[in-house]
Design a protein around this motif. Structure first.
Motif, PDB file in Angstrom:
ATOM      1  N   MET A  54       0.227   2.978  -5.616  1.00  0.00           N
ATOM      2  CA  MET A  54      -0.976   2.180  -5.869  1.00  0.00           C
ATOM      3  C   MET A  54      -2.032   2.664  -4.897  1.00  0.00           C
ATOM      4  SD  MET A  54      -0.912  -0.206  -8.268  1.00  0.00           S
ATOM      5  CE  MET A  54      -2.272  -1.209  -7.704  1.00  0.00           C
ATOM      6  N   SER A  55      -2.975   3.462  -5.364  1.00  0.00           N
ATOM      7  CA  SER A  55      -3.916   4.073  -4.428  1.00  0.00           C
ATOM      8  C   SER A  55      -5.255   4.337  -5.112  1.00  0.00           C
ATOM      9  CB  SER A  55      -3.331   5.375  -3.871  1.00  0.00           C
ATOM     10  OG  SER A  55      -3.011   6.274  -4.929  1.00  0.00           O
ATOM     11  N   ARG A  56      -6.173   4.873  -4.328  1.00  0.00           N
ATOM     12  CA  ARG A  56      -7.501   5.234  -4.831  1.00  0.00           C
ATOM     13  C   ARG A  56      -7.608   6.745  -4.892  1.00  0.00           C
ATOM     14  NH1 ARG A  56      -8.039   0.642  -1.844  1.00  0.00           N
ATOM     15  NH2 ARG A  56      -9.343  -1.013  -2.730  1.00  0.00           N
ATOM     16  N   ASP A  76       0.847  -1.190   0.000  1.00  0.00           N
ATOM     17  CA  ASP A  76       0.000   0.000   0.000  1.00  0.00           C
ATOM     18  C   ASP A  76       0.884   1.241   0.000  1.00  0.00           C
ATOM     19  OD1 ASP A  76      -2.484  -1.268   0.025  1.00  0.00           O
ATOM     20  OD2 ASP A  76      -2.419  -1.536   2.197  1.00  0.00           O
ATOM     21  N   LYS A 118     -11.385   2.564  -7.734  1.00  0.00           N
ATOM     22  CA  LYS A 118     -10.553   1.375  -7.742  1.00  0.00           C
ATOM     23  C   LYS A 118      -9.127   1.718  -7.315  1.00  0.00           C
ATOM     24  CE  LYS A 118      -8.873   1.472 -12.535  1.00  0.00           C
ATOM     25  NZ  LYS A 118      -8.691   0.686 -13.769  1.00  0.00           N
ATOM     26  N   ARG A 119      -8.449   0.756  -6.752  1.00  0.00           N
ATOM     27  CA  ARG A 119      -7.028   0.905  -6.444  1.00  0.00           C
ATOM     28  C   ARG A 119      -6.270   0.730  -7.752  1.00  0.00           C
ATOM     29  NH1 ARG A 119      -3.002  -2.940  -4.436  1.00  0.00           N
ATOM     30  NH2 ARG A 119      -1.455  -1.885  -3.131  1.00  0.00           N
ATOM     31  N   GLN A 120      -5.458   1.731  -8.121  1.00  0.00           N
ATOM     32  CA  GLN A 120      -4.846   1.696  -9.437  1.00  0.00           C
ATOM     33  C   GLN A 120      -3.467   2.335  -9.414  1.00  0.00           C
ATOM     34  OE1 GLN A 120      -7.497   5.497 -10.879  1.00  0.00           O
ATOM     35  NE2 GLN A 120      -6.577   4.272 -12.483  1.00  0.00           N
TER      36      GLN A 120
END
Length: 544
Positions: free
Chosen positions: A502-504, A498, A510-512
């Motif tokens: 890679m976050s929203r 995390d 979505k997490r992308q």
């Protein structure tokens, strides 16, 4: 009242905005930059906290479009301090006569596209009591930076604290007394730089750590004269390498320039791999994950570098219990690694206390300081929040940006960011992003990326000509690029961790992947293919 009208309005006067102004003005466009700060600099105007400096070599973290600029400027250090970066950008602004087209202390509140007129209307205010003003333009360029929207931690009672509350990304311009009881929340890049600096001045420094970072040494030093001379004599070739090789174009190792490896760490014997890691450690820099192609792709290679870095931390930190806390529980190079210059040594000082808020979270703040869930209290005079930013598109989404039919950008991206080449998004005609979401912003030198994107945007505008409907990417092109950006990260170990990589973009999204990790060379191929096809991936659409 007549609304001023321009060909291009550019939001932000950092590396990206200044470059866009220079490039687009050079194409004969009437351009104007709107900047919320009181001077040029962007991120480097606001991030003036103690210890702030670049972690990309100064000779690379600079403009490449003018050899005159490259030859005339002297960087005092291998890794430039914040005040030197700001001094450089001020010098560039004067050298290129950019200030006459920049309006400072001017915050953009909204940007709305007029379907019938095919124009953008930007509403701005200067922080005074005057009514907000409006400006119009055919094109709008968001040069707002990918790490420029500070996030304060969600801590109950934070506004009750009677001491000095500061975010590193909005550091005050007056003097801050850091000689008393200072607390720092956050131990990523900004936190590492603050801690190693404030440890030398504070009576007591309390570091509130939720997640440790794999920090690697910068080995910063005054700029070696011979090295600077070598770079200036070979800038053309060095810049070519930066644009055509995987990862960074060069790495200073002792007195030689080393290009990125085409092999993996696992291709070496155990002894050779250890020696290579040691050479990188002694050379300094945060580029490890790009030197060997497999460190962020293969678990065995990552385990090897993890063991090496852990041994280095434990060799520096004297208290084994503190060292245990400073060894991260995630894989190296699956988050952005901070560059350090005495960070781990700081925890050997009697005036520095490390508080593990993963096991004992911060419950609240009161007038005197921080209160932990266990009831533990930490009285403070100054509380510094090194808690990061809304990465990627965060700064753009803090404005009310509306496209066709009044569609809010927040709504358009409610399920996740979608762009084509990180520069445009459907239903928002003639709107461009520089160093934005889904571009290589986090994995390439931002000044170099800004230069290429500004030039690409200029070519697209020139292709469109003086008249005709506005342009936006085709939805199939946008879908293909967005899938490709996520796919590249999926081939790595990065999604295991995390982080803002890679976050929203918002709750429910979505997490992308925030940035494109396929390398600038591959990114450039995608862009040049689009240009070679006469920009057919972008469509012109008439308004209402």
């Amino acid at each position: 009242m007549t609304v001023p009208e321009y060909d291009v309005l550019i939001v932000g006067a950092g590396f990206s905005g200044l470059n866009a102004l220079h490039r687009l003005r050079g194409r004969g466009l009437r351009a104007k930059v709107l900047e919320s700060g009181g001077d040029v600099g962007g991120t480097w105007y606001w991030n003036r906290y103690p210890g702030a400096r670049v972690d990309i070599e100064s000779v690379e973290y600079s403009y490449a479009f003018s050899d005159e600029l490259q030859q005339e400027w002297h960087w005092p250090e291998r890794y430039a301090a914040q005040h030197d970066v700001l001094r450089y950008l001020r010098w560039v602004a004067e050298k290129l006569d950019l200030r006459r087209d920049i309006e400072f202390d001017c915050r953009v509140r909204s940007a709305a596209f007029d379907d019938r007129a095919g124009l953008w209307t930007l509403t701005v205010d200067d922080g005074e009591d005057a009514e907000p003003a409006q400006l119009r333009s055919r094109y709008c360029v968001m040069a707002t930076g990918f790490l420029s929207a500070p996030k304060l931690p969600d801590i109950p009672g934070l506004d009750h604290f009677r001491g000095r509350l500061i975010h590193t990304g909005a550091w005050p311009h007056d003097d801050v007394d850091l000689g008393g009881r200072v607390g720092v929340i956050g131990t990523a890049a900004s936190g590492v730089q603050v801690v190693q600096s404030v440890a030398r001045t504070a009576e007591r420094l309390t570091v509130f750590q939720r997640s440790a970072s794999w920090a690697v040494p910068l080995q910063n030093e005054p700029m070696p004269e011979a090295y600077e001379r070598f770079v200036k004599e070979n800038y053309a070739e060095i810049r070519r390498l930066e644009h055509t090789t995987r990862g960074p174009g060069m790495v200073l190792v002792g007195k030689r320039v080393m290009l990125p490896e085409t092999r993996g760490a696992l291709d070496l014997s155990d002894e050779a791999r250890e020696a290579a890691f040691e050479e990188l450690w002694q050379a300094g820099g945060t580029h490890w994950g790009r030197i060997f192609r497999d460190l962020a792709r293969k678990e065995e290679a990552n385990d090897a570098v993890r063991g090496f870095l852990e041994r280095k931390i434990r060799a520096v930190v004297k208290d084994p219990d503190v060292a245990d806390l400073l060894v991260p529980d995630y894989r190296p190079f699956t988050r952005r690694p901070p560059g350090e210059s005495g960070y781990y040594e700081a925890f050997n000082r009697d005036n520095v206390v490390l508080v593990d808020v993963k096991s004992d979270p911060i419950a609240s703040c009161d007038a005197d300081g921080v209160v932990l869930a266990s009831g533990g209290r930490h009285p403070l005079d100054v509380l510094i929040c090194a808690t990061g930013f809304s990465g990627g598109a965060g700064a753009v989404l803090r404005m009310d940006v509306r496209g066709r039919d009044g569609l809010p950008l927040r709504e358009h991206w409610a399920e996740g960011v979608r762009t084509h080449l990180g520069m445009m998004t459907t239903r928002f005609p003639n709107l461009f992003f520089i160093n934005g979401h889904q571009s290589p912003c986090a994995h390439f030198s931002p000044p170099l990326l800004a230069d290429y994107q500004s030039e690409f945007i200029g070519r697209l505008i020139e292709h469109l000509g003086d008249g005709g409907p506005p342009v936006e990417p085709r939805s199939d092109a946008e879908d293909a690029w967005s899938r490709h950006v996520d796919w590249v990260y999926e081939q790595t170990l990065i999604p295991q961790t995390d982080s803002w990589w890679m976050s929203r973009i918002a709750p429910g999204a979505k997490r992308q992947a925030v940035a494109y990790a396929g390398g600038f060379t591959e990114y450039r191929k995608w862009c040049e293919r689009a240009a070679d096809k006469q920009f057919q991936e972008f469509e012109r659409r008439s308004g209402a």
